[in-house]
Write a protein that holds these residues in place. Structure first.
Motif, PDB file in Angstrom:
ATOM      1  N   LYS A  86      37.472 -83.628 -42.579  1.00  0.00           N
ATOM      2  CA  LYS A  86      36.950 -84.555 -41.497  1.00  0.00           C
ATOM      3  C   LYS A  86      36.740 -86.217 -42.261  1.00  0.00           C
ATOM      4  O   LYS A  86      37.235 -87.172 -41.776  1.00  0.00           O
ATOM      5  CB  LYS A  86      35.737 -84.228 -40.721  1.00  0.00           C
ATOM      6  CG  LYS A  86      35.256 -85.207 -39.532  1.00  0.00           C
ATOM      7  CD  LYS A  86      34.078 -84.633 -38.923  1.00  0.00           C
ATOM      8  CE  LYS A  86      33.481 -85.573 -38.118  1.00  0.00           C
ATOM      9  NZ  LYS A  86      31.947 -85.307 -37.588  1.00  0.00           N
ATOM     10  N   GLU A  87      36.019 -85.849 -43.277  1.00  0.00           N
ATOM     11  CA  GLU A  87      35.763 -87.008 -44.171  1.00  0.00           C
ATOM     12  C   GLU A  87      36.777 -87.751 -44.811  1.00  0.00           C
ATOM     13  O   GLU A  87      36.982 -89.080 -44.807  1.00  0.00           O
ATOM     14  CB  GLU A  87      34.559 -86.703 -45.401  1.00  0.00           C
ATOM     15  CG  GLU A  87      33.374 -86.443 -44.866  1.00  0.00           C
ATOM     16  CD  GLU A  87      32.971 -85.047 -44.264  1.00  0.00           C
ATOM     17  OE1 GLU A  87      33.975 -84.075 -44.395  1.00  0.00           O
ATOM     18  OE2 GLU A  87      31.987 -84.413 -43.815  1.00  0.00           O
ATOM     19  N   ILE A  88      37.960 -87.021 -45.116  1.00  0.00           N
ATOM     20  CA  ILE A  88      39.005 -87.424 -45.809  1.00  0.00           C
ATOM     21  C   ILE A  88      39.742 -88.114 -44.745  1.00  0.00           C
ATOM     22  O   ILE A  88      40.433 -89.184 -45.003  1.00  0.00           O
ATOM     23  CB  ILE A  88      39.639 -86.435 -46.710  1.00  0.00           C
ATOM     24  CG1 ILE A  88      40.422 -87.230 -48.053  1.00  0.00           C
ATOM     25  CG2 ILE A  88      40.907 -85.762 -45.884  1.00  0.00           C
ATOM     26  CD1 ILE A  88      40.871 -86.528 -48.835  1.00  0.00           C
ATOM     27  N   LEU A  89      40.035 -87.619 -43.530  1.00  0.00           N
ATOM     28  CA  LEU A  89      40.636 -88.247 -42.560  1.00  0.00           C
ATOM     29  C   LEU A  89      40.049 -89.678 -42.033  1.00  0.00           C
ATOM     30  O   LEU A  89      40.919 -90.724 -41.919  1.00  0.00           O
ATOM     31  CB  LEU A  89      40.701 -87.385 -41.206  1.00  0.00           C
ATOM     32  CG  LEU A  89      41.309 -86.309 -41.130  1.00  0.00           C
ATOM     33  CD1 LEU A  89      41.107 -85.548 -40.020  1.00  0.00           C
ATOM     34  CD2 LEU A  89      43.018 -86.849 -41.124  1.00  0.00           C
ATOM     35  N   PHE A 111      31.417-100.409 -47.925  1.00  0.00           N
ATOM     36  CA  PHE A 111      30.830 -99.323 -47.177  1.00  0.00           C
ATOM     37  C   PHE A 111      29.183 -99.663 -47.111  1.00  0.00           C
ATOM     38  O   PHE A 111      28.787-100.013 -48.149  1.00  0.00           O
ATOM     39  CB  PHE A 111      30.922 -98.068 -47.950  1.00  0.00           C
ATOM     40  CG  PHE A 111      32.080 -97.273 -47.873  1.00  0.00           C
ATOM     41  CD1 PHE A 111      32.561 -96.638 -46.916  1.00  0.00           C
ATOM     42  CD2 PHE A 111      33.001 -97.549 -48.992  1.00  0.00           C
ATOM     43  CE1 PHE A 111      33.868 -95.976 -46.884  1.00  0.00           C
ATOM     44  CE2 PHE A 111      34.091 -96.961 -49.051  1.00  0.00           C
ATOM     45  CZ  PHE A 111      34.697 -96.268 -47.915  1.00  0.00           C
ATOM     46  N   VAL A 112      28.667-100.136 -46.029  1.00  0.00           N
ATOM     47  CA  VAL A 112      27.442-100.512 -45.753  1.00  0.00           C
ATOM     48  C   VAL A 112      26.536 -99.235 -45.512  1.00  0.00           C
ATOM     49  O   VAL A 112      26.758 -98.506 -44.445  1.00  0.00           O
ATOM     50  CB  VAL A 112      27.198-101.486 -44.865  1.00  0.00           C
ATOM     51  CG1 VAL A 112      25.957-101.974 -44.432  1.00  0.00           C
ATOM     52  CG2 VAL A 112      28.190-102.755 -45.139  1.00  0.00           C
ATOM     53  N   THR A 113      25.763 -98.775 -46.459  1.00  0.00           N
ATOM     54  CA  THR A 113      24.867 -97.717 -46.079  1.00  0.00           C
ATOM     55  C   THR A 113      23.439 -97.842 -46.280  1.00  0.00           C
ATOM     56  O   THR A 113      22.982 -98.990 -46.584  1.00  0.00           O
ATOM     57  CB  THR A 113      25.394 -96.527 -46.979  1.00  0.00           C
ATOM     58  OG1 THR A 113      24.500 -95.166 -46.666  1.00  0.00           O
ATOM     59  CG2 THR A 113      25.143 -96.761 -48.377  1.00  0.00           C
ATOM     60  N   GLY A 114      22.591 -96.932 -46.181  1.00  0.00           N
ATOM     61  CA  GLY A 114      21.122 -97.105 -46.149  1.00  0.00           C
ATOM     62  C   GLY A 114      20.309 -95.815 -45.253  1.00  0.00           C
ATOM     63  O   GLY A 114      21.072 -95.265 -44.563  1.00  0.00           O
ATOM     64  N   ILE A 172      32.556 -91.034 -49.150  1.00  0.00           N
ATOM     65  CA  ILE A 172      33.283 -91.940 -50.336  1.00  0.00           C
ATOM     66  C   ILE A 172      34.117 -91.068 -51.422  1.00  0.00           C
ATOM     67  O   ILE A 172      34.831 -91.524 -51.954  1.00  0.00           O
ATOM     68  CB  ILE A 172      32.301 -93.204 -51.006  1.00  0.00           C
ATOM     69  CG1 ILE A 172      31.226 -92.585 -51.819  1.00  0.00           C
ATOM     70  CG2 ILE A 172      32.050 -94.092 -49.972  1.00  0.00           C
ATOM     71  CD1 ILE A 172      30.463 -93.619 -52.269  1.00  0.00           C
ATOM     72  N   ASP A 173      33.065 -89.865 -51.445  1.00  0.00           N
ATOM     73  CA  ASP A 173      33.716 -89.015 -52.497  1.00  0.00           C
ATOM     74  C   ASP A 173      34.828 -87.918 -52.098  1.00  0.00           C
ATOM     75  O   ASP A 173      35.248 -87.173 -52.689  1.00  0.00           O
ATOM     76  CB  ASP A 173      32.772 -88.331 -53.416  1.00  0.00           C
ATOM     77  CG  ASP A 173      32.890 -88.048 -54.894  1.00  0.00           C
ATOM     78  OD1 ASP A 173      33.967 -89.037 -55.346  1.00  0.00           O
ATOM     79  OD2 ASP A 173      32.411 -87.263 -55.374  1.00  0.00           O
ATOM     80  N   ALA A 174      34.981 -88.025 -50.805  1.00  0.00           N
ATOM     81  CA  ALA A 174      35.985 -86.736 -49.953  1.00  0.00           C
ATOM     82  C   ALA A 174      37.322 -86.762 -50.771  1.00  0.00           C
ATOM     83  O   ALA A 174      37.423 -85.505 -50.996  1.00  0.00           O
ATOM     84  CB  ALA A 174      36.094 -87.335 -48.697  1.00  0.00           C
ATOM     85  N   PRO A 175      37.994 -87.563 -51.269  1.00  0.00           N
ATOM     86  CA  PRO A 175      39.258 -87.134 -52.019  1.00  0.00           C
ATOM     87  C   PRO A 175      39.052 -86.555 -53.042  1.00  0.00           C
ATOM     88  O   PRO A 175      39.707 -85.688 -53.426  1.00  0.00           O
ATOM     89  CB  PRO A 175      39.804 -88.615 -52.270  1.00  0.00           C
ATOM     90  CG  PRO A 175      39.157 -89.476 -51.317  1.00  0.00           C
ATOM     91  CD  PRO A 175      37.551 -89.257 -50.945  1.00  0.00           C
ATOM     92  N   ALA A 194      36.725-101.093 -58.692  1.00  0.00           N
ATOM     93  CA  ALA A 194      35.507-101.935 -58.333  1.00  0.00           C
ATOM     94  C   ALA A 194      35.897-103.388 -57.979  1.00  0.00           C
ATOM     95  O   ALA A 194      35.106-103.810 -57.132  1.00  0.00           O
ATOM     96  CB  ALA A 194      34.669-102.163 -59.616  1.00  0.00           C
ATOM     97  N   ALA A 195      37.186-103.796 -58.320  1.00  0.00           N
ATOM     98  CA  ALA A 195      37.479-104.839 -57.781  1.00  0.00           C
ATOM     99  C   ALA A 195      37.870-105.010 -56.136  1.00  0.00           C
ATOM    100  O   ALA A 195      37.628-105.939 -55.477  1.00  0.00           O
ATOM    101  CB  ALA A 195      38.786-105.602 -58.446  1.00  0.00           C
ATOM    102  N   ARG A 196      38.294-103.933 -55.773  1.00  0.00           N
ATOM    103  CA  ARG A 196      38.437-103.825 -54.218  1.00  0.00           C
ATOM    104  C   ARG A 196      37.595-103.110 -53.460  1.00  0.00           C
ATOM    105  O   ARG A 196      37.097-103.534 -52.443  1.00  0.00           O
ATOM    106  CB  ARG A 196      39.714-102.914 -54.260  1.00  0.00           C
ATOM    107  CG  ARG A 196      41.094-103.774 -54.305  1.00  0.00           C
ATOM    108  CD  ARG A 196      42.265-102.980 -53.644  1.00  0.00           C
ATOM    109  NE  ARG A 196      42.426-102.014 -54.997  1.00  0.00           N
ATOM    110  CZ  ARG A 196      43.609-101.241 -54.929  1.00  0.00           C
ATOM    111  NH1 ARG A 196      44.479-101.417 -54.006  1.00  0.00           N
ATOM    112  NH2 ARG A 196      44.187-100.518 -55.918  1.00  0.00           N
ATOM    113  N   THR A 197      36.917-102.035 -54.219  1.00  0.00           N
ATOM    114  CA  THR A 197      35.872-101.319 -53.036  1.00  0.00           C
ATOM    115  C   THR A 197      34.582-101.521 -53.700  1.00  0.00           C
ATOM    116  O   THR A 197      34.246-101.122 -54.816  1.00  0.00           O
ATOM    117  CB  THR A 197      36.506 -99.788 -53.262  1.00  0.00           C
ATOM    118  OG1 THR A 197      37.805 -99.783 -52.522  1.00  0.00           O
ATOM    119  CG2 THR A 197      35.261 -98.844 -52.092  1.00  0.00           C
ATOM    120  N   GLY A 198      33.520-101.413 -52.910  1.00  0.00           N
ATOM    121  CA  GLY A 198      32.117-101.208 -53.252  1.00  0.00           C
ATOM    122  C   GLY A 198      31.016-100.783 -52.270  1.00  0.00           C
ATOM    123  O   GLY A 198      31.538-100.759 -50.998  1.00  0.00           O
ATOM    124  N   VAL A 199      30.087-100.200 -52.590  1.00  0.00           N
ATOM    125  CA  VAL A 199      28.989 -99.792 -51.344  1.00  0.00           C
ATOM    126  C   VAL A 199      27.889-100.716 -51.644  1.00  0.00           C
ATOM    127  O   VAL A 199      27.334-101.113 -52.546  1.00  0.00           O
ATOM    128  CB  VAL A 199      28.446 -98.283 -51.962  1.00  0.00           C
ATOM    129  CG1 VAL A 199      27.351 -98.070 -50.994  1.00  0.00           C
ATOM    130  CG2 VAL A 199      29.612 -97.427 -52.195  1.00  0.00           C
TER     131      VAL A 199
END
Lengths: 308, 369
Positions: free
Chosen positions: A116-119, A13-16, A150-153, A179-184
């Motif tokens: 909406k977020e979780i979809l 997830f690329v944010t800022g 990212i915390d919707a679930p 952490a091996a799969r997902t990161g911000v």
């Protein structure tokens, strides 16, 4: 050539803060992933069309398409992710009785918190789980909204006691918390407000969610205009410059030096924060130019150098 | 004369990262110091050092006065706290204290007010209106919250009105017992229950049933908000930088403002390379070659160093690049002016340091282009 560990993850997830260049950095990351031989999906989360403009194409659709060799791009929309969700997870006899989707959509977008977020996040996790791509890079929401996304679930499974969504939030959480799969990837510019927001966001993500930070990126870092050893002489020159032919151009360099000094202070702070979380700090140089596509090309190279 | 000088409400909008907060504060300082007015600036999230310097220490809806020395004008600054503002608003529009308490203690309320129908945007407009109604200030400046789309802020009051009139709300507030008998609603509730669970849907409908009792209060208030925004009292300022992304947004925003009959007070091109400086530099670069400048530098530096040629080369290179950038910016300024169709396109020059105190705010120049 070994692939940088950042690109070994499956979902980024690329944010800022708004205006720091999230979209450009997402594209640069995606291109580097393609160069590392990854089947890459780039996702635009809002309907600004900024991503499509960078590829010089018309708007992206929910259906991913190849915008450059090896690089697939799509646009997330609530309506289509809901449609796909119902098709995949709700039994057929029920779907035929749903009637117009508009009402449910309206409900999901405006009244049901977190749905909406979780979809959206569900669709992303789905692409990861099904291994349609090696890496999914998301040009995500700005700092103010990313945690809800990212915390919707987790948020939703706190609100909802039973039902399909609750059951599904489990496998999504598994992917998101790994952490091996997902990161911000948090993008900032070396300016005061974006840096403050970066610190706040990283703290919030680390305290409130179990999703990990993958990297801190400083975008538009002012370049070195003058070698360190020449700065003293330059200052002498500036002090004596009034009235000399050099004065006006030297003032411009002085401005650049001031900007660089201010930026250096902010870069130090960003690097320290990355270090504290044990993640890479990527420093990308400011690129001038009238054409955004040229700027992104240069940014891609700058990122490549930082990743090698 | 721009409506900016006569307006008692100034709404500052633009895309994220262009310096809206700083420009809002600077406009406030300008009105207080130059025009001797009593000014309130409502801001969302000022930079920490600037907030500290202005004495804004507390989070919340409190308003503090900034010390301007012996100026005739006054500058007051207040933060917009979405949560606290919503609580205040609910108390104001609820038909009774009992309803207000029920709403604010509902488990979904917090979650919904944080994101529901662009609630930050809505609250910014609401606070602006409230300050205007209450009076006591000559000018109220509101710094709009960072929105995914700058236009959302402008449409927030109308969107809330639309929501109260929507089929969705009626649908959600159908008395629970008629769900089962309502043919139209049945399939929806079947699927929704399956996906979300029955309890959750029940909570949502309970909340909106409560929410709907505030309809009258909300609708009346919103109509007045819209009226004030469309009146001569209000003036809109669009802030942008001269980069492609923000400019794209600014053009779009200007069109949207005109479409909605809002008055545009000024467009501010922030962090622009000073065109006069660029012109002067260009003239110098054309008139003097590397050699001439090296000689001048050697003279200024004396015998202390032999680096004059290198330094001059760097200076020339950088200056040439900046002149080129300034040229691109100028073209963009011209096209922005055309798009704005307003008398006032202002320029606020690029600076080397962060704006962290009142002195720096005061030194922000707004120059007509």
């Amino acid at each position: 050539m070994t692939t940088h560990r950042l690109l070994e993850r499956r979902l980024l997830f690329v944010t800022g803060k708004g205006g720091v260049g999230k979209t450009s950095v997402s594209v640069a990351l995606a291109r580097q992933a393609v160069r590392a031989g990854k089947r890459t999906l780039l996702v635009e989360m809002d309907d600004k069309g900024a991503l499509a403009r960078l590829f010089g194409s018309t708007d992206l659709t929910f259906e991913a398409r190849e915008v450059e060799p090896g690089l697939h791009a799509m646009r997330m929309t609530t309506e289509e992710s809901l449609r796909e969700y119902i098709r995949l997870f709700v039994s057929n006899p029920l779907v035929s009785t749903v009637g117009p989707l508009a009402r449910i959509l309206d409900f999901v977008a405006n009244a049901a918190p977190g749905v909406k977020e979780i979809l959206a996040v569900g669709k992303l996790c789905w692409e990861v789980r099904e291994e349609h791509y090696d890496i999914v890079i998301v040009d995500a929401e700005a700092t103010g909204h990313i945690v809800a996304q990212i915390d919707a679930p987790s948020i939703l499974s706190g609100l909802v006691q039973v039902g399909v969504i609750r059951e599904q939030s489990k496998w999504m959480q598994e992917i998101l918390r790994d952490a091996a799969r997902t990161g911000v990837v948090v993008v900032s510019t070396p300016e005061e407000m974006p840096v403050i927001e970066t610190h706040q966001l990283i703290n919030e993500i680390e305290e409130r969610t179990q999703v990990s930070i993958a990297a801190v990126v400083a975008n538009r870092s002012p370049r070195v205009v003058l070698q360190e050893r020449d700065i003293e002489s330059f200052n002498t020159l500036l002090d004596n410059a009034p009235g000399a032919v050099l004065e006006a151009p030297a003032r411009l360099v002085q401005l650049a030096l001031q900007r660089r000094a201010t930026a250096t202070m902010h870069l130090t702070s960003l690097a320290a924060r990355a270090n504290q979380s044990g993640v890479p700090f990527l420093n990308l140089s400011e690129v001038g130019g009238a054409d955004d596509r040229v700027v992104v090309d240069a940014l891609t190279e700058s990122l490549g150098a930082e990743l090698s | 004369m721009s409506t900016l000088d006569t307006a008692s409400l100034i709404v500052v909008c633009g895309s994220g990262g262009v310096g809206k907060t700083t420009i809002s504060a600077a406009l406030g300082v300008r009105a207080a110091l130059r025009d001797g007015k009593k000014v309130l600036v409502l801001t969302v999230d000022p930079a920490r050092r600037l907030a500290d310097a202005l004495g804004l220490v507390e989070i919340g809806n409190k308003v503090v006065q900034v010390n301007l020395g012996d100026s005739k004008g006054e500058l007051h600054i207040g933060m917009i706290d979405t949560k606290a503002s919503w609580d205040d608003l609910v108390v104001r529009v609820a038909p009774s204290q009992d309803v207000a308490t029920k709403v604010t203690s509902n488990s979904l309320y917090r979650n919904l007010t944080e994101r529901f129908v662009h609630s930050h945007d809505y609250i910014a407009m609401e606070r602006l209106f409230e300050a205007h109604e209450r009076g006591g200030y000559d000018v109220v400046v509101v710094d709009t919250p960072p929105s995914r789309n700058a236009i959302d802020v402008l449409d927030a009051p109308q969107r809330m009105l639309d929501f109260f009139g929507s089929k969705l709300l009626k649908f959600l507030t159908v008395p629970t017992r008629s769900f089962v008998s309502s043919l139209a609603a049945k399939p929806f509730f079947l699927v929704a229950n399956r996906i979300l669970g029955a309890g959750f849907l029940g909570e949502i409908t309970d909340f909106f049933t409560l929410f709907r009792t505030m309809e009258k209060g909300f609708v009346e208030r919103n109509k007045r908000v819209m009226q004030v925004l469309r009146s001569d009292a209000a003036s809109f300022v669009v802030v942008t930088t001269l980069e492609n992304g923000p400019l794209h947004e600014a053009r779009f925003l200007l069109g949207a403002l005109r479409e909605r009959n809002f008055s545009i007070g000024a467009v501010v091109a922030n962090r622009a390379i000073d065109p006069q400086v660029a012109d002067e530099v260009e003239r110098v670069l054309v008139a003097n070659d590397q050699r001439t400048m090296e000689e001048a530098a050697a003279q200024l530096l004396g015998s202390s160093t032999d680096r004059a040629p290198t330094i001059v080369e760097t200076v020339r290179l950088h200056a040439t690049e900046m002149v080129g950038n300034a040229r691109v910016q100028r073209e963009r300024l011209v096209s922005l002016g055309t798009a704005a169709g307003v008398e006032q396109v202002w320029l606020s020059p690029l600076r080397g340091e962060d704006i962290t105190d009142l002195e720096q705010l005061r030194s922000i120049e707004f120059r007509p282009v």
